[in-house]
Design a protein around this motif. Structure first.
Motif, PDB file in Angstrom:
ATOM      1  N   LEU A  99      -3.064  -0.265   5.408  1.00 34.04           N
ATOM      2  CA  LEU A  99      -4.622   0.437   5.160  1.00 34.04           C
ATOM      3  C   LEU A  99      -3.598   1.254   3.425  1.00 34.04           C
ATOM      4  CD1 LEU A  99      -6.912   0.997   3.666  1.00 34.04           C
ATOM      5  CD2 LEU A  99      -7.500   2.266   6.243  1.00 34.04           C
ATOM      6  N   GLY A 100      -3.126   1.968   3.775  1.00 41.73           N
ATOM      7  CA  GLY A 100      -2.290   2.386   3.404  1.00 41.73           C
ATOM      8  C   GLY A 100      -1.299   1.881   1.962  1.00 41.73           C
ATOM      9  N   LEU A 101      -1.003   1.164   1.843  1.00 43.60           N
ATOM     10  CA  LEU A 101      -0.360   0.398   1.407  1.00 43.60           C
ATOM     11  C   LEU A 101      -0.832  -0.386   0.423  1.00 43.60           C
ATOM     12  CD1 LEU A 101       2.418  -1.443   0.036  1.00 43.60           C
ATOM     13  CD2 LEU A 101       1.762  -2.755   2.326  1.00 43.60           C
ATOM     14  N   LEU A 102      -2.185  -0.744   1.039  1.00 40.17           N
ATOM     15  CA  LEU A 102      -3.164  -1.958  -0.021  1.00 40.17           C
ATOM     16  C   LEU A 102      -3.819  -0.785  -0.517  1.00 40.17           C
ATOM     17  CD1 LEU A 102      -5.329  -3.939   2.662  1.00 40.17           C
ATOM     18  CD2 LEU A 102      -3.929  -4.065   1.032  1.00 40.17           C
ATOM     19  N   ILE A 130       8.564   1.364  -6.436  1.00 42.18           N
ATOM     20  CA  ILE A 130       9.230   1.679  -5.086  1.00 42.18           C
ATOM     21  C   ILE A 130       9.003   2.088  -3.720  1.00 42.18           C
ATOM     22  CG2 ILE A 130      12.019   2.131  -6.532  1.00 42.18           C
ATOM     23  CD1 ILE A 130      11.627   4.883  -5.489  1.00 42.18           C
ATOM     24  N   THR A 131       8.388   3.023  -3.603  1.00 45.28           N
ATOM     25  CA  THR A 131       7.766   2.940  -2.264  1.00 45.28           C
ATOM     26  C   THR A 131       7.221   1.760  -1.661  1.00 45.28           C
ATOM     27  OG1 THR A 131       6.317   4.655  -2.950  1.00 45.28           O
ATOM     28  CG2 THR A 131       8.147   5.967  -2.205  1.00 45.28           C
ATOM     29  N   ALA A 132       6.220   1.364  -2.450  1.00 47.93           N
ATOM     30  CA  ALA A 132       5.383   0.107  -2.408  1.00 47.93           C
ATOM     31  C   ALA A 132       5.789  -0.650  -1.589  1.00 47.93           C
ATOM     32  CB  ALA A 132       4.488   0.205  -3.248  1.00 47.93           C
ATOM     33  N   VAL A 133       6.999  -0.857  -2.240  1.00 49.22           N
ATOM     34  CA  VAL A 133       8.370  -2.020  -1.908  1.00 49.22           C
ATOM     35  C   VAL A 133       8.866  -1.794  -0.451  1.00 49.22           C
ATOM     36  CG1 VAL A 133      10.370  -3.361  -2.426  1.00 49.22           C
ATOM     37  CG2 VAL A 133       8.279  -2.745  -4.458  1.00 49.22           C
ATOM     38  N   GLY A 134       9.242  -0.838  -0.637  1.00 47.24           N
ATOM     39  CA  GLY A 134       9.468  -0.111   0.688  1.00 47.24           C
ATOM     40  C   GLY A 134       8.749  -0.255   1.708  1.00 47.24           C
ATOM     41  N   ILE A 135       7.339  -0.227   1.976  1.00 51.36           N
ATOM     42  CA  ILE A 135       6.282  -0.680   3.157  1.00 51.36           C
ATOM     43  C   ILE A 135       6.082  -2.084   2.546  1.00 51.36           C
ATOM     44  CG2 ILE A 135       4.333   0.655   3.333  1.00 51.36           C
ATOM     45  CD1 ILE A 135       6.353   2.626   4.413  1.00 51.36           C
ATOM     46  N   GLY A 151       9.295   3.540  12.523  1.00 49.09           N
ATOM     47  CA  GLY A 151       8.423   3.602  11.733  1.00 49.09           C
ATOM     48  C   GLY A 151       7.789   5.174  10.656  1.00 49.09           C
ATOM     49  N   ALA A 152       8.033   5.889  12.187  1.00 45.74           N
ATOM     50  CA  ALA A 152       8.388   7.395  11.440  1.00 45.74           C
ATOM     51  C   ALA A 152       8.729   8.162  10.202  1.00 45.74           C
ATOM     52  CB  ALA A 152       7.700   8.526  12.029  1.00 45.74           C
ATOM     53  N   TRP A 153      10.409   6.573  10.772  1.00 46.40           N
ATOM     54  CA  TRP A 153      11.875   7.346   9.634  1.00 46.40           C
ATOM     55  C   TRP A 153      11.656   6.841   8.353  1.00 46.40           C
ATOM     56  CZ3 TRP A 153      12.124  10.688  12.783  1.00 46.40           C
ATOM     57  CH2 TRP A 153      11.525  11.216  14.106  1.00 46.40           C
ATOM     58  N   VAL A 154      10.432   5.737   8.471  1.00 42.86           N
ATOM     59  CA  VAL A 154      10.617   4.756   7.390  1.00 42.86           C
ATOM     60  C   VAL A 154      10.377   5.651   6.145  1.00 42.86           C
ATOM     61  CG1 VAL A 154      10.158   3.487   6.106  1.00 42.86           C
ATOM     62  CG2 VAL A 154      11.762   2.759   8.160  1.00 42.86           C
ATOM     63  N   LEU A 199      15.949  -1.392  -1.006  1.00 43.27           N
ATOM     64  CA  LEU A 199      17.509  -0.921   0.295  1.00 43.27           C
ATOM     65  C   LEU A 199      16.462   0.422   0.756  1.00 43.27           C
ATOM     66  CD1 LEU A 199      19.460  -1.726  -3.157  1.00 43.27           C
ATOM     67  CD2 LEU A 199      20.000  -2.430  -0.281  1.00 43.27           C
ATOM     68  N   LEU A 200      15.474   0.266   1.036  1.00 39.15           N
ATOM     69  CA  LEU A 200      15.037   2.084   1.757  1.00 39.15           C
ATOM     70  C   LEU A 200      15.060   1.717   3.727  1.00 39.15           C
ATOM     71  CD1 LEU A 200      13.787   4.567   2.053  1.00 39.15           C
ATOM     72  CD2 LEU A 200      11.670   3.314   2.069  1.00 39.15           C
ATOM     73  N   VAL A 201      14.739   0.226   3.434  1.00 38.40           N
ATOM     74  CA  VAL A 201      14.435  -0.202   5.052  1.00 38.40           C
ATOM     75  C   VAL A 201      16.278  -0.404   5.657  1.00 38.40           C
ATOM     76  CG1 VAL A 201      14.056  -1.657   6.783  1.00 38.40           C
ATOM     77  CG2 VAL A 201      12.493  -1.044   4.868  1.00 38.40           C
ATOM     78  N   PRO A 202      17.127  -1.137   5.166  1.00 32.84           N
ATOM     79  CA  PRO A 202      18.183  -0.749   5.953  1.00 32.84           C
ATOM     80  C   PRO A 202      19.044  -0.232   5.871  1.00 32.84           C
ATOM     81  CG  PRO A 202      18.475  -2.332   3.561  1.00 32.84           C
ATOM     82  CD  PRO A 202      16.764  -2.030   3.926  1.00 32.84           C
ATOM     83  N   GLY A 203      18.312   0.776   4.131  1.00 28.59           N
ATOM     84  CA  GLY A 203      19.080   2.410   4.691  1.00 28.59           C
ATOM     85  C   GLY A 203      18.822   3.550   6.461  1.00 28.59           C
TER      86      GLY A 203
END
Length: 334
Positions: A99-102, A130-135, A151-154, A199-203
């Motif tokens: 929902l937040g991403l939408l 970039i945050t939208a892409v990361g999510i 999910g919390a740490w992302v 690259l946010l997620v693999p980090g």
């Protein structure tokens, strides 16, 4: 170029709403981890009613006194009424994240409509993208891999970035300066920001991998924090597969930036601070991919290199853009 103040205001409202939704999702992810830890401890008591080292039904508690319950993460949870409370919190967290991403995507679209241009003209818009892409990347990966408990740490860096974007780095809706009025803004900035978001997620996954490794060497130190993280194998696969997809995209973005620089400034490469740090990040990720494909460098060394790449990318995003002075300073974007 006329600015639609109404659409701009609705865009800001949607952005603030997305932050609030992500905060609620963050709390639900933490509740998932907390309640699942209680469930794991209950299972420990069922398996070993008294003391470490005692056996019951062929099951023995490790000498450390801590059971690695990673298997609980990777095994599908019961459905319907049999689903444990922790899993329900986790599913609600994922639903709120969607929902937040939408809502965040609506904010980006409204911003673009308000200014009648591609919405990547300043740091506020850059961070939103970039945050939208990361999510989005996290949600896609969580569908395929059992990693929803990170999910919390992302969301944590996403919430911090968005809060900074909405406060310190906020920019009113306005046309971009003449130097940025080019189709290369759409090509270069979109590609480089999309790869940065990916690259946010693999980090985060690599950092969690290192924490699990530390916990294995010192089980008592970080057990409460990392006990419910996904398995190291899942974190390693997520980090590698996401990076191997994002790295070529990042490479294309750097090349497009060099072409744009030649047309705008007369030189493909001028060792501008942002260009230099972007090159350093590229080299670090290239080393990571090589290390990950080499048997002797897999595991902790590869995860450490990927984490360094993540730190360099964040450093380039903030320190280089906001503190140093260079040819990119006027733009506030890559």
């Amino acid at each position: 170029m006329a600015i639609n103040a109404t659409l701009s205001q609705f865009s800001d409202y949607a952005f603030a709403t997305a932050i609030a939704i992500y905060v609620f999702a963050f709390v639900l992810y933490l509740a998932d981890v907390a309640f699942n830890r209680q469930r794991a401890r209950a299972r420990e008591r069922e398996l070993v009613p008294a003391g470490a080292g005692e056996e019951r039904g062929g099951t023995e508690l490790p000498a450390s006194g801590i059971v690695d319950s990673t298997a609980d993460v990777d095994v599908p949870e019961p459905k319907g009424a049999d689903r444990p409370l922790s899993a329900r919190f986790g599913r609600m967290g994922v639903a709120l994240t969607v929902l937040g991403l939408l809502v965040q995507a609506a904010s980006i679209v409204l911003r673009g409509l308000a200014v009648e241009r591609w919405p990547l003209g300043n740091m506020y818009e850059y961070i939103a993208f970039i945050t939208a892409v990361g999510i989005g990347a996290f949600l896609v990966l969580a569908k395929r891999f059992p990693i929803h408990r990170i999910g919390a740490w992302v969301l944590l860096p996403v919430i911090v970035l968005m809060w900074l974007g909405a406060t310190v780095l906020y920019a009113n809706a306005a046309p971009v300066m003449p130097a940025l009025q080019s189709y290369w803004l759409v090509i270069h900035v979109t590609i480089i920001s999309a790869s940065t978001g990916l690259l946010l997620v693999p980090g985060v996954a690599s950092l969690m991998y290192l924490l699990r490794s530390i916990n294995e060497n010192n089980p008592r130190k970080l057990a409460r924090f990392v006990q419910r993280l996904p398995a190291k194998d899942a974190l390693d696969r997520v980090a590698y597969r996401t990076t191997i997809f994002a790295f070529p995209l990042y490479t294309v973005g750097v090349i497009c930036g060099a072409i744009w620089a030649e047309r705008a400034w007369g030189s493909f490469w001028s060792w501008d601070p942002k260009e230099t740090v972007a090159l350093v990040a590229w080299v670090v990720y290239a080393i990571y991919l090589h290390a990950r494909s080499t048997a002797g460098w897999r595991g902790n060394p590869a995860a450490a290199i990927n984490s360094i790449g993540f730190v360099v990318t964040v450093f380039n995003l903030f320190f280089i853009n906001l503190v140093t002075t260079g040819m990119h300073s006027y733009a506030g974007v890559s």
